[in-house]
Design a protein around this motif. Structure first.
Motif, short mmCIF file in Angstrom:
data_model
loop_
_atom_site.label_atom_id
_atom_site.label_comp_id
_atom_site.label_asym_id
_atom_site.label_seq_id
_atom_site.Cartn_x
_atom_site.Cartn_y
_atom_site.Cartn_z
N ASN A 292 -20.71 -13.61 0.35
CA ASN A 292 -20.34 -12.51 -0.60
C ASN A 292 -19.01 -11.71 -0.25
N VAL A 293 -17.90 -12.59 0.11
CA VAL A 293 -16.66 -12.06 0.87
C VAL A 293 -15.85 -11.73 -0.33
N GLN A 294 -15.34 -10.52 -0.14
CA GLN A 294 -14.35 -9.88 -1.51
C GLN A 294 -13.41 -9.11 -0.77
N TYR A 295 -12.32 -8.47 -1.36
CA TYR A 295 -11.40 -7.58 -1.01
C TYR A 295 -10.86 -6.70 -2.01
N GLU A 296 -10.36 -5.56 -1.34
CA GLU A 296 -9.83 -4.50 -2.31
C GLU A 296 -8.40 -4.13 -1.77
N ASN A 297 -7.46 -4.30 -2.62
CA ASN A 297 -6.13 -4.03 -2.50
C ASN A 297 -5.85 -2.44 -2.66
N LEU A 298 -5.05 -1.80 -1.70
CA LEU A 298 -5.02 -0.43 -1.93
C LEU A 298 -3.39 -0.20 -1.71
N VAL A 299 -2.60 0.66 -2.61
CA VAL A 299 -1.26 0.87 -2.54
C VAL A 299 -0.68 -0.58 -2.84
N GLN A 300 -1.00 -1.29 -3.89
CA GLN A 300 -0.47 -2.49 -4.21
C GLN A 300 -0.37 -3.47 -3.21
N GLY A 301 -1.52 -3.41 -2.34
CA GLY A 301 -1.56 -4.41 -1.28
C GLY A 301 -0.93 -4.10 0.12
N VAL A 302 -0.42 -2.84 0.10
CA VAL A 302 0.00 -2.27 1.60
C VAL A 302 -0.97 -2.53 2.41
N VAL A 303 -2.28 -2.09 2.14
CA VAL A 303 -3.49 -2.16 3.11
C VAL A 303 -4.62 -3.17 2.02
N SER A 307 -14.33 -7.48 3.04
CA SER A 307 -15.83 -7.38 3.25
C SER A 307 -16.70 -8.56 3.05
N GLY A 308 -17.75 -8.66 4.02
CA GLY A 308 -18.63 -9.66 4.08
C GLY A 308 -19.88 -9.41 4.45
#
Length: 311
Positions: A292-303, A307-308
């Motif tokens: 269940n790996v996923q990700y969230e970009n913040l500030v257009q991918g600056v960070v 998660s898994g």
């Protein structure tokens, strides 16, 4: 959140292959834009963080305009800490994530509808938040910060009371917060021992990212969650140009002006560019055994927050 990258969807192309691993048969590793002998990288990174430790929090505030605080809040809200949790925060020497985890746990205990009265002793006795960092100077900063939390003049009620309790009990007497000098690639914790694992702005500095991820998977219990907050990659062309200018021209200059150390901050911005892109890093997490790996970009991918789960 970016759509889940399930193990089943990884397909045959991912099997037996590490995406962007820093391990190399030639025995070299990335140190910013330079290639250095693999066995020297840890010492070189250690020297960087020993140099920046005393100004680490101030520089984070200046470089991010204070946004790093909101990013860390977001990370901990995703973690959903709970009373009695066994949690490991790696590369967390200054305590920023650990303090947030403890504050959240205590506030949840306070809001519990089953309890008319908060049992502080029970929260302290059952909960363990381990701060693991390879750098002794960073841990020293964290310990000192813990001692100064809850100075006179702050209310001793509610959530702040736990901070006051932390200070008055002393780190040696309070079992909930544990400081450990250790290596992300060779953790000293038992298999299946942690409910949660976080690493914030640290994984790009390890020599073998794949090995650190496997160690994270090893120490987590079944159902445990891995969360990584890391500076990442911006793809929007105009914003990327602005971000690159800020990274390479402004941040090292600020490092020289505030910390009298341009080279360490030059390494830090270079290390961001050498870190895997979001999709590649997600695949590395899958290869380490997470689901269940996923990700969230913040500030257009600056960070990005990856998660898994260990299932």
């Amino acid at each position: 959140m970016r759509g889940a990258l399930l193990r089943a969807a990884a397909g045959k192309a991912l099997r037996g292959r590490w995406i962007h691993s820093e391990r190399s048969s030639s025995g070299v590793a990335n140190f910013g834009f330079r290639e250095v002998p693999e066995d020297e990288k840890a010492g070189m990174v250690g020297a960087v963080f020993s140099s920046v430790a005393s100004n680490y929090d101030l520089m984070n505030d200046i470089m991010s305009g204070g946004l790093h605080r909101l990013w860390k809040d977001r990370l901990v809200s995703e973690l959903q800490p709970f009373p009695g949790m066994q949690h490991l925060d790696v590369a967390g020497g200054t305590g920023d994530i650990a303090f947030r985890v403890l504050d959240t746990i205590y506030s949840k205990e306070q809001r519990s509808p089953q309890k008319k009265e908060v049992n502080e002793k029970e929260v302290v006795d059952e909960t363990r938040v381990y701060v693991c960092d390879i750098n002794a100077s960073m841990l020293d900063v964290g310990r000192q910060r813990a001692k100064t939390r809850g100075e006179p003049g702050i209310s001793v009620c509610g959530q702040i009371r736990f901070k006051f309790l932390m200070v008055k009990a002393g780190l040696g007497e309070l079992p909930s917060l544990v400081w450990v000098e250790g290596d992300a690639e060779a953790l000293t914790f038992a298999d299946d021992s942690m409910d949660g694992y976080t690493i914030a702005f640290g994984i790009r500095n390890v020599t073998h990212i794949d090995k650190a991820l496997r160690e994270a998977h090893r120490v987590l219990k079944r159902g445990g969650r891995f969360l990584c907050l890391e500076l990442s990659h911006v793809e929007t062309p105009i914003f990327k140009q602005i971000y690159d200018f800020y990274s390479f021209s402004v941040i090292p200059a600020i490092g020289q002006m505030v910390a009298k150390d341009r080279n360490s901050y030059q390494y830090l911005v270079e290390s961001i560019r050498r870190f895997p892109k979001q999709d590649d890093f997600a695949r590395m997490i899958i290869n380490a055994g997470f689901s269940n790996v996923q990700y969230e970009n913040l500030v257009q991918g600056v960070v990005a927050i990856h998660s898994g789960f260990k299932l």
